[in-house]
Motif scaffolding. Structure first.
Motif, mmCIF file in Angstrom:
data_model
loop_
_atom_site.group_PDB
_atom_site.id
_atom_site.type_symbol
_atom_site.label_atom_id
_atom_site.label_comp_id
_atom_site.label_asym_id
_atom_site.label_seq_id
_atom_site.Cartn_x
_atom_site.Cartn_y
_atom_site.Cartn_z
ATOM 1 N N HIS A 85 -6.538 6.888 12.046
ATOM 2 C CA HIS A 85 -5.398 7.297 13.500
ATOM 3 C C HIS A 85 -5.357 8.459 13.721
ATOM 4 C CE1 HIS A 85 -2.655 3.087 12.437
ATOM 5 N NE2 HIS A 85 -3.957 2.962 12.761
ATOM 6 N N LEU A 93 -7.574 10.513 13.563
ATOM 7 C CA LEU A 93 -9.204 12.090 13.081
ATOM 8 C C LEU A 93 -9.666 11.325 15.116
ATOM 9 C CD1 LEU A 93 -10.784 10.863 10.336
ATOM 10 C CD2 LEU A 93 -9.348 12.352 10.853
ATOM 11 N N HIS A 94 -8.193 10.332 15.528
ATOM 12 C CA HIS A 94 -8.656 9.647 17.634
ATOM 13 C C HIS A 94 -8.584 10.722 17.960
ATOM 14 C CE1 HIS A 94 -6.890 5.296 15.750
ATOM 15 N NE2 HIS A 94 -8.316 5.880 15.355
ATOM 16 N N GLU A 126 -9.273 2.954 19.704
ATOM 17 C CA GLU A 126 -8.389 2.080 18.718
ATOM 18 C C GLU A 126 -7.140 2.404 18.785
ATOM 19 O OE1 GLU A 126 -7.884 -0.610 17.680
ATOM 20 O OE2 GLU A 126 -9.473 -2.030 17.761
ATOM 21 N N LYS A 127 -5.876 1.913 18.520
ATOM 22 C CA LYS A 127 -4.923 1.612 18.388
ATOM 23 C C LYS A 127 -4.786 2.780 16.831
ATOM 24 C CE LYS A 127 -3.270 -0.248 15.648
ATOM 25 N NZ LYS A 127 -3.738 -0.627 14.214
ATOM 26 N N TRP A 184 -6.307 4.955 3.723
ATOM 27 C CA TRP A 184 -5.790 5.817 4.501
ATOM 28 C C TRP A 184 -4.684 5.473 4.862
ATOM 29 C CZ3 TRP A 184 -5.607 4.195 9.403
ATOM 30 C CH2 TRP A 184 -5.750 3.278 9.713
ATOM 31 N N ARG A 185 -4.327 4.052 4.773
ATOM 32 C CA ARG A 185 -3.337 4.110 6.013
ATOM 33 C C ARG A 185 -1.797 4.249 5.475
ATOM 34 N NH1 ARG A 185 -6.783 -0.317 7.615
ATOM 35 N NH2 ARG A 185 -6.259 -1.030 9.643
ATOM 36 N N ASP A 189 -20.155 7.994 10.834
ATOM 37 C CA ASP A 189 -19.271 6.982 10.185
ATOM 38 C C ASP A 189 -19.534 8.041 8.818
ATOM 39 O OD1 ASP A 189 -17.408 4.488 8.880
ATOM 40 O OD2 ASP A 189 -18.236 6.189 7.639
ATOM 41 N N LYS A 217 -22.835 2.650 5.491
ATOM 42 C CA LYS A 217 -21.405 2.072 6.197
ATOM 43 C C LYS A 217 -22.342 1.681 7.487
ATOM 44 C CE LYS A 217 -17.114 1.927 4.322
ATOM 45 N NZ LYS A 217 -15.794 2.279 4.497
ATOM 46 N N GLY A 261 -16.300 0.878 9.481
ATOM 47 C CA GLY A 261 -15.657 0.068 8.253
ATOM 48 C C GLY A 261 -14.679 -1.540 9.076
ATOM 49 N N GLY A 262 -13.829 -1.825 8.205
ATOM 50 C CA GLY A 262 -13.343 -3.008 8.617
ATOM 51 C C GLY A 262 -13.490 -3.161 9.939
ATOM 52 N N MET A 263 -12.231 -3.078 11.261
ATOM 53 C CA MET A 263 -12.844 -2.915 12.307
ATOM 54 C C MET A 263 -13.680 -2.667 13.275
ATOM 55 S SD MET A 263 -10.657 -4.840 14.567
ATOM 56 C CE MET A 263 -10.208 -4.996 16.157
ATOM 57 N N GLN A 289 -5.377 -5.639 22.299
ATOM 58 C CA GLN A 289 -5.856 -6.880 22.880
ATOM 59 C C GLN A 289 -4.983 -7.163 23.801
ATOM 60 O OE1 GLN A 289 -5.306 -5.541 18.654
ATOM 61 N NE2 GLN A 289 -7.490 -6.496 17.922
ATOM 62 N N VAL A 298 -12.857 4.100 16.146
ATOM 63 C CA VAL A 298 -12.328 2.959 15.202
ATOM 64 C C VAL A 298 -12.062 3.859 13.621
ATOM 65 C CG1 VAL A 298 -12.471 0.302 14.326
ATOM 66 C CG2 VAL A 298 -14.045 1.574 16.132
ATOM 67 N N THR A 299 -11.421 4.665 13.641
ATOM 68 C CA THR A 299 -11.513 5.478 12.356
ATOM 69 C C THR A 299 -9.606 5.931 11.970
ATOM 70 O OG1 THR A 299 -11.230 7.925 13.808
ATOM 71 C CG2 THR A 299 -13.052 7.053 13.046
ATOM 72 N N HIS A 301 1.377 -2.209 17.928
ATOM 73 C CA HIS A 301 0.969 -3.764 18.535
ATOM 74 C C HIS A 301 2.241 -3.568 19.239
ATOM 75 C CE1 HIS A 301 -3.518 -3.835 17.578
ATOM 76 N NE2 HIS A 301 -3.020 -3.884 16.615
#
Ligand SMILES: NC(=O)c1ccc[n+]([C@@H]2O[C@H](COP(=O)([O-])OP(=O)(O)OC[C@H]3O[C@@H](n4cnc5c(N)ncnc54)[C@H](O)[C@@H]3O)[C@@H](O)[C@H]2O)c1
Length: 352
Positions: free
Chosen positions: A100, A102-103, A120-121, A190-191, A55, A60, A32-34, A149, A97-98, A208
């Motif tokens: 949260h 699912l990490h 990813e965070k 999903w956010r 994905d 995608k 996706g985006g990130m 980052q 990069v999925t 962050h």
């Protein structure tokens, strides 16, 4: 589990000793985006090959492959099922990069198979999962890192050196904020679904900010008093948190997900020998000395590196991880206490 996790301790597990000559086989999970941002970044690392893309939405993967890898003559395998991918491909590392929540299952399955994990965070969305992954990584002697980052930024390297050398003195107070049009941008995604996000703006860009504070103050948080407003949504949108670090430093956090401005972040360290103003991604830096004068440093002797570069260097034994999995534990412990405090309406001790 009562073991205490400390920031920036000198544990050997964040750096592997045996370098390898062949290219490391990576899989990018989530296009996706990130994920698309990471695809570009991975392509800039000659020591790796992106062997697979994953994905649940096949198109995608295909569009990322066509857009980023095709022009370089690379054709990573495409998967819609993470578990099938790690069973079939011989992978050295996965970059998650999925959404949260699912990490955790993906990181666990990868580590169990002896695959390094860069997540990813936020690394995970609760303390038990975070501790389990760190323990698993240690047992399997694999690296587990979080792709924040700020810790790999030149600005944070500069600040860390000031702190390490004693030039900044003691940090007595830290003030941090993030403000974004988060609720509008993430509407219907999903956010804003706790099942996938684990929380709202506090667990998204707020992660962050909270990680930046803990990384810079270099101390776990002892107690929090948090309040949040969901603005009619299922997750926290606006929040404030009062923080007491174990080393005595005080902190104040404001997290806005309903701002009208595009985005603004800041972390200010008020220390006995000076003041630092930076951003939650390390995107800016001002340094004032003890008398309040702006310090004009002639050059920045540090380089910003992408989190993936630091991760690969650590796998190859050339560097240490700037944000190893124990920061995922510290954040999860802090977030559990923050949500408990919001619910209880009173200060809560963080359980380390
Ligand atoms: N470090 C940063 O600055 C930054 C910025 C944005 C996002 N992120 C993080 O990146 C992650 C992804 O965010 P995003 O903005 O790219 O979200 P996104 O919704 O754009 O992308 C997520 C992707 O994951 C895929 N996906 C969902 N379930 C999956 C599964 N079971 N297996 C494989 N793929 C699956 C989705 O189809 C989607 O393509 C989150 O952890 C987020 O917090 C970090």
């Amino acid at each position: 589990m009562t073991r205490k996790i400390r920031p920036r301790s000198k544990r050997t597990s964040s750096r592997l000793k045996s370098p390898t000559r062949r290219r490391l086989r990576f899989a990018l999970v989530g296009c996706g985006g990130m994920g698309r941002h990471h695809a570009r970044s991975l392509l800039g690392i000659p020591e790796i090959e992106v062997a697979a893309l994953c994905d649940i939405v096949k198109s995608k993967c295909l569009s990322a492959r066509r857009e980023f890898f095709g022009p370089k003559g690379i054709e990573p395998a495409v998967y819609t099922d993470f578990h099938k991918m790690i069973a079939r491909e011989s992978l050295d590392a996965v970059l998650l990069v999925t959404p949260h929540t699912l990490h955790y299952p993906h990181a666990k399955a990868a580590l169990q198979k002896g695959i390094h994990v860069l997540s990813e965070k936020p690394m995970v969305t609760n303390t038990a999962h975070a501790r389990e992954l760190v323990d698993l990584a240690e047992t399997r002697k694999r690296l587990l890192a979080v792709a924040f980052q700020a810790p790999v930024s030149a600005e944070y390297s500069y600040i860390a050196e000031l702190i390490r050398s004693g030039a900044l003195g003691t940090i007595e107070l830290v003030d941090a904020h993030v403000a974004q049009q988060w609720v509008r941008i993430s509407n219907g995604t999903w956010r804003q679904d706790p099942k996938f996000s684990g929380g709202g703006q506090l667990y998204d860009s707020g992660a962050h900010m909270l990680n930046a504070m803990m990384w810079l103050v270099d101390s776990p948080v002892k107690r929090v008093f948090a309040m949040a407003d969901r603005c009619g949504k299922k997750v926290d949108i606006n929040a404030t948190v009062s923080v007491l670090f174990e080393n005595g430093c005080l902190g104040s956090v404001a997290c806005s997900g309903n701002a009208t401005m595009r985005g603004d972040t800041g972390v200010t360290l008020f220390a006995t020998e000076g003041t630092i103003k930076t951003g939650i991604w390390g995107e800016k830096l001002e340094h004032f000395d003890k008398s309040g004068e702006k310090v004009l440093y002639p050059y920045m002797p540090y380089k910003t590196v992408p989190p993936e570069r630091n991760f690969v260097d650590a796998i190859l034994g050339r560097d240490t991880l700037r944000c190893p999995g124990r920061y995922g534990v510290l954040l999860a412990e802090l977030m559990d206490a923050i949500y408990e405090s919001i619910k209880a309406g009173c200060p809560v001790d963080v359980r380390h």
